[in-house]
Design an enzyme around this catalytic site. Structure first.
Site, mmCIF file in Angstrom:
data_model
loop_
_atom_site.group_PDB
_atom_site.id
_atom_site.type_symbol
_atom_site.label_atom_id
_atom_site.label_comp_id
_atom_site.label_asym_id
_atom_site.label_seq_id
_atom_site.Cartn_x
_atom_site.Cartn_y
_atom_site.Cartn_z
ATOM 1 C CG HIS A 121 -3.512 -3.649 3.235
ATOM 2 N ND1 HIS A 121 -2.461 -3.064 3.898
ATOM 3 C CD2 HIS A 121 -4.199 -2.633 2.663
ATOM 4 C CE1 HIS A 121 -2.514 -1.748 3.756
ATOM 5 N NE2 HIS A 121 -3.564 -1.456 2.996
ATOM 6 C CB CYS A 133 -0.981 -0.051 1.168
ATOM 7 S SG CYS A 133 -2.314 1.148 1.012
ATOM 8 C CD GLU A 188 -0.919 -5.697 5.732
ATOM 9 O OE1 GLU A 188 -0.774 -6.224 4.618
ATOM 10 O OE2 GLU A 188 -1.204 -4.486 5.884
#
Lengths: 953, 256
Positions: free
Chosen positions: B218, B96, B220
């Protein structure tokens, strides 16, 4: 001085500009074909040409998408293109430009040393045929807020000289004042007559006049905002006298329930409960109503900033893990001719507040997982902006710290400017037509990155135990923060040591400034060096500004001059208790004309597309609800990730299954009938949502948040008393203690002699602990063939309902709560979820069964057949419309797999529940009336469209 | 064998550092959260790590463009260190804001002088910050080591400036790793499947070595099954789609 104008290459679309074209269309100006937005940077610097070039090329403009040109002065509009209008908008003098710090930092990285100051502006190039008046409308309604901005017309003084400040001690001649002069002092500092009386006595005993800083300190400390004097007043209500409403209702119930998992209640910046024995959770909801009314973006952003600092200032500092926001606005389609002069249009307030909250919260990296937005025309001049934050902190650091004499006072975070001076007294006063003109100093634009740095560094300092106590600098600035911290000890503060944004602040201004992003720490002298070094390494400022003493006095110095010296006892215990009168009488509202039963399908579509019920996806999508990687149940759920979730669930400790549930209950419409049942309904709603997602009542705490009309009017105060009493009565039975709260009183607006009060609005926020998040339940229907149950009793309770509102009435049968029965049903339903018997569950609120089943169906992209005939009723009801749209409390719709039918019914045994239908694969919602006739047969696509359309901006 | 050391870079406004650290730890790495000031003053050194991550956030408020100020700082203060780090086989991941930073330093798509950047990330076509889940298809031809064995992923995006804009001349030479698609893997689905209007539906790119990789979604935020938005109806997988990116990185670094 240089002026750099940065703009998109002409072949690229301008997304910001396109948004403005749509907004201009909403103003019914249809002749604008294009808007381009340009960024202007004013640099106060002396640069070599190569330096200027590098700065523009490497920093200010993007080499792929943008171009730029440099000038040394402002040039008014290029007159060669008659169809192109230019409006340049700059910040007013004194408004801190949040971009300035970043530019200065980056410029230094580039090796350029001589940039003294930077200001930014925006230039809008509007293409179309516009009259002068239309251009003025566009600029005043969309581009400029005079509170913080102005249109640049001619020459620009981008960098005016800061005025110098020369110290002169100012005393107020209180002892010599009488009559009009005395009233003038009372008015200036917003003291009541009684308050000024005890202050006069205090100084008479000391045989001297007060300084301005002393009176300011007293004014801030004794303000409604800081001390909640209405709630602590002696109130005569009918035959009874209530000595301190807070202590006799919301605080009392917590004391009586005496839950061992309540770790800190009503004493710190937020309430704290035990999470898992190792961690604790703190929760606070604040209002930031008045600033948001005059400058929605900055007002709302600083609202989030403020409540996050409350969390950082709880115990020995917590990490913010969730934001929840609730807004009340006037309908966004309010005709302009109904807008009072000097008031911003609700659509603009809505958009500004949304942007302020999202920009600030997203930048802090806190997921916004939950919220609500309500509409009523009486919020036109007084919108409500509730910002809430949950924090996580080690359980052993969850109590407020205590400093020792000799510990240092350290101010950290942002610098101090003239921001928000008198914000507290502003917040506690009634708004008038002139407020928007005089209150500019009370509003500022926050800087979330300064606050983010502060969060990061404070948690590190906490874990190294470098401070013994912390509090936030909020309303009242240093005067409240330091004054409160030192209440039990005493303090000396050297105001000239405070690090300032610009020169020229006088000592009382430094003392009461409400500049954002600041916290105050108590630091043992042996830790100060390590603390200051840690702050420096993270690029955050910290300054020692004084020391705590054991003198029990507040002493302020400016350049070695004593400028205030007050006894702590007088400051904190000297305030005379207010004496107030309260009355209450149940109002009578007109009932709607129910002669004809309407087409229920049409009515359902109408209710689904009311602003209160419709989808808020446009807002929710613009919040980051995934950051921190903790979400388990998101705000948007279902087959297409766009159904309305009931409560949010997150797992704040990444390697643990334990969850936190957060929900909100609010329904001001019921307050028009009876604030007691409004409060009871709000509590029930917040708890319902916790149950609906799979939680239970075993460990749930509540927050109260009262936004009221002017409580100096006895009937408004009576309404407050009734609402507070309901809080006590309900919480006692549900066994859900209150752990913190807030109030915002005097939300009324004076318009040509007529007073418009907001509807009394109580927000109840609930936080619950869930031991196993794998049991979480979402509200979307899951499988064709499953059974649909209703849990709870339906009654003829449509007073204040969305259905009655759609008929133009309020009615009188307000939904009530039987907390004993409700609790039993909730506990059983929790048990059913725990056993994995619940496939989907949705709580019934605005729009009753009709809205809930429609939402469950379209969220699951499945159909449903439901019959109203077998519904458990609390009283005879012979009309389908009343059953379908009743808003009786304590009800749920539950989806159960056919195989689990017996088990589910056994668990729910002896509660009021019934099987009322089935999930179908047809993608149609079919509802059969009490006579067995089909009364609704609508495709879920049509229902969803009606629900999504109103706010799909 | 010693554990893989991962450095997660923090700067003012970084906000996805902790969950990114958690993902790497779960994948078996030893993780340090390092503030950029520590790299600049040399209290920490890049050469002590095998993986460097620039996580999501709004560094320096994203003023003057997302990632711009941090990119400027990295280029001027750490440029040489990063060059050496990658020459020695180190991996770099940008998520990002990290993607925005890597592009604006010129580290991606390759180490070119910044004045000739061929690619940038700019405001979404919607003009808004948006948080939503997106379907991704991985390019089998890509050299990227982070996405080995990955065909498709479902991940959240949350950004306001994720639209890839590129000089048309550079597109054919670009190592595109991830494309936005619809549920069926169709790349022509348009908004909201392509959430920002990225040219050629680009969601992530790699450099020529395959060891520097950045993406707007994302990973994660989807490492455990119950982060999926529909786990209640579709069932819970043990691991989320994003997890493989972290295990791939750790596995690769281990073999160095």
């Amino acid at each position: 001085m240089y002026r750099v104008e940065v703009y998109l290459r002409s072949h690229l679309p301008d997304a910001r500009g396109q948004g403005l074209v749509r907004d201009i269309g909403d103003l019914r100006i249809t002749t604008v074909s294009d808007v381009r937005v340009r960024d202007i940077y004013w640099l106060d610097a002396a640069l070599r040409p190569d330096e200027l070039d590098m700065l523009c090329r490497r920093l200010l403009a993007d080499p792929v998408t943008q171009e730029y040109h440099c000038d040394t002065e402002f040039k008014s509009q290029d007159k060669t293109d008659p169809g192109l209008y230019s409006v340049e908008v700059a910040y007013n003098a004194g408004v801190t430009d949040p971009v300035e710090d970043s530019i200065k930092k980056a410029v230094l990285d580039l090796g350029i040393k001589d940039v003294r100051a930077v200001k930014t502006a925006k230039r809008y190039l509007i293409r179309g045929e516009l009259s002068k008046n239309e251009l003025e409308v566009i600029s005043s309604r969309l581009l400029v807020n005079p509170i913080i901005q102005h249109v640049v017309e001619h020459e620009v003084v981008a960098f005016p000289e800061s005025p110098r400040y020369h110290f002169k001690l100012k005393e107020i001649d209180l002892l010599g004042a009488e009559g009009a002069k005395l009233s003038e002092i009372a008015r200036q500092f917003s003291f009541t007559k009684d308050e000024l009386g005890v202050i006069t006595t205090y100084f008479k005993e000391g045989e001297r006049n007060p300084t301005d800083a002393e009176l300011e300190t007293l004014a801030q400390t004794w303000s409604e905002h800081c001390v909640h004097k209405t709630f602590k007043a002696r109130i005569s209500f009918g035959d009874t006298v209530i000595d301190n409403l807070l202590k006799s209702t919301v605080m009392k119930v917590t004391e009586e329930l005496d839950k061992p998992w309540c770790l800190s209640v009503f004493e710190d910046n937020a309430g704290v409960i035990d999470f898992d024995g190792r961690w604790a959770l703190c929760f606070k909801v604040e209002t930031h109503n008045h600033p948001s009314a005059v400058e929605p973006y900055g007002g709302a952003a600083t609202g989030i900033g403020g409540v996050v600092r409350d969390i950082m200032g709880t115990g020995l500092s917590a990490k913010p893990i969730l934001n929840t926001d609730v807004f009340c606005f006037a309908p966004p389609d309010l005709p302009y001719d109904r807008l009072p002069p000097g008031v911003l249009h609700p659509r603009r307030i809505f958009k500004g507040v949304r942007a302020g909250v999202a920009d600030y919260g997203n930048r802090l990296g806190i997921p916004t997982l939950n919220g609500a937005i309500l509409f009523d025309e009486r919020y036109t001049a007084n919108p409500l902006v509730y910002c809430g934050t949950v924090g996580l902190l080690p359980k052993n650091l969850s109590r407020q710290g205590q400093q020792k004499a000799g510990d240092l006072v350290v101010l950290c975070g942002g610098r101090t400017g003239r921001d928000g001076i008198h914000g507290v007294t502003f917040a506690s006063e009634q708004l008038t037509q002139e407020s928007t003109a005089v209150s500019y100093a009370s509003v500022q634009i926050g800087n979330p990155i300064v606050e983010k740095r502060l969060i990061d560094v404070l948690l590190k300092a906490r874990d190294r135990r470098l401070f013994t106590r912390i509090t936030d600098c909020g309303g009242g600035g240093l005067s409240s923060a330091v004054g409160e911290m030192a209440a039990e000890t005493g303090v000396r503060v050297y105001l000239d040591r405070v690090s300032l944004k610009y020169a020229g602040l006088s000592y009382p201004e430094i003392w009461i400034s409400e500049s954002q992003e600041r916290m105050v720490l108590a630091v043992p002298p042996e830790c100060s060096e390590e603390l200051l070094a840690l702050f420096a390494s993270e690029g955050s400022e910290a300054t020692v500004i004084g020391e705590f003493t054991d003198e029990h006095r507040l002493k302020l110095f400016y350049q070695e001059n004593l400028v205030a010296d007050l006894s702590m006892e007088f400051l904190h215990q000297g305030r005379p208790q207010l004496e107030l009168e309260a009355t209450w009488q149940k109002p009578q509202h007109a009932e709607p004309d129910l002669a004809q039963q309407p087409d229920l399908a049409e009515t359902l579509l109408k209710v689904l597309s009311s602003f209160n019920v419709c989808s808020k996806e446009w807002v929710i999508r613009q919040y980051d609800h995934e950051v921190q990687g903790s979400s388990v149940l998101k705000p948007l759920v279902g087959r297409d990730n766009d159904g309305p979730g009931d409560a949010a669930i997150l797992r704040p400790v990444l390697d643990s299954e334990m969850g936190v549930i957060v929900s909100n209950g609010i329904n001001p419409k019921y307050g028009d009938i009876d604030p007691y049942w409004m409060a009871a309904s709000a509590i029930d709603e917040a708890l319902r949502q916790i149950i609906a997602v799979g939680g239970n009542l075993k460990r749930v705490a509540l927050l109260d948040n009262f936004s009221w009309g002017n409580t100096n009017r006895p009937h408004n105060l009576g309404a407050l008393v009734r609402a507070a009493q309901a809080c006590y009565d309900m919480a006692l039975v549900y066994e859900t203690p209150f752990i913190s709260g807030k109030d915002s009183l005097n939300n009324e607006f004076e318009l040509t002699g007529k007073t418009i009060s907001i509807p009394h609005t109580l927000l109840i926020s609930a936080i619950g602990v869930m031991s196993d998040t794998s049991r979480a339940v979402s509200m979307d229907l899951k499988k064709a063939g499953d059974l649909i149950y209703i849990v709870g009793t339906t009654q003829n309770e449509l007073g204040g309902s969305e259905y009655f509102r759609s008929l133009g009435s309020v009615g009188n049968n307000v939904p009530r709560v039987d907390p004993h029965q409700a609790k039993e049903a909730m506990e059983r339903l929790s048990l059913a979820t725990e056993q994995g018997l619940v496939r989907a569950c949705h709580d019934l609120s605005e729009g009753g069964i009709g809205v809930a089943i429609a939402e469950m169906a379209f969220a699951g992209r499945l159909g449903a057949v439901v019959s109203l005939k077998d519904m458990p009723l609390g009283e005879p009801m012979d009309r389908d419309d009343l059953i379908l749209f009743s808003e009786s409390n304590s009800r749920f719709l539950v989806e159960v797999a056919p195989n689990d039918k017996d088990k589910f019914e056994r668990v729910m045994d002896k509660t009021s529940f019934a099987s009322i239908g089935q999930v179908t694969p047809s993608e149609m919602l079919e509802i059969y009336g009490i006579g067995g006739r089909k009364v609704v047969g609508v495709s879920i696509a049509k229902l969803k469209e009606a629900w999504q359309k109103p706010l799909s901006w | 064998m010693s554990k893989v050391r991962t450095l997660i870079l923090r700067a003012p406004g970084t906000n996805c550092d902790e969950e990114t650290a958690f993902a790497f730890e779960q994948a078996g790495a030893v993780v340090s959260l390092v503030h950029i000031s520590q790299l600049i003053d040399r209290t920490k050194q890049l050469k002590d790590y095998q993986i460097m991550v620039i996580p999501g956030g709004f560094t320096y408020g994203d003023d003057m463009g997302a990632g711009k100020v941090l990119a400027n700082e990295i280029r001027l203060k750490l440029g040489r260190d990063i060059e050496r780090f990658t020459e020695n086989g180190g991996l770099i991941l940008g998520i990002c804001n990290g993607f925005q930073v890597l592009v604006k330093t010129g580290i991606l798509p390759g180490l070119l002088p910044t004045s000739k950047l061929p690619l940038t990330l700019t405001t979404n076509d919607s003009g808004r910050f948006e948080c939503r889940w997106v379907y991704l298809v991985a390019n089998r031809e890509s050299r990227c080591v982070f996405t080995r064995g990955i065909e498709r992923m479902y991940l959240p995006v949350a950004h306001g400036e994720g639209k890839v804009v590129a000089d048309p001349k550079v597109l054919p030479g670009l190592d595109v790793v991830l494309y936005y698609t619809d549920e069926q893997g169709n790349t022509k689905a348009g908004y909201p499947y392509n959430p920002n209007g990225s040219v050629a539906n680009i969601a992530g790119i790699s450099d020529a070595t395959g060891r520097i990789f950045a993406l707007m979604p994302h990973p994660e935020r989807f490492t455990r099954g119950s982060q999926h938005p529909r786990w209640q109806s579709e069932g819970t997988k043990e691991r989320g789609d994003g997890f493989r990116i972290f295990t791939n990185a750790v596995k690769w670094a281990k073999s160095l």
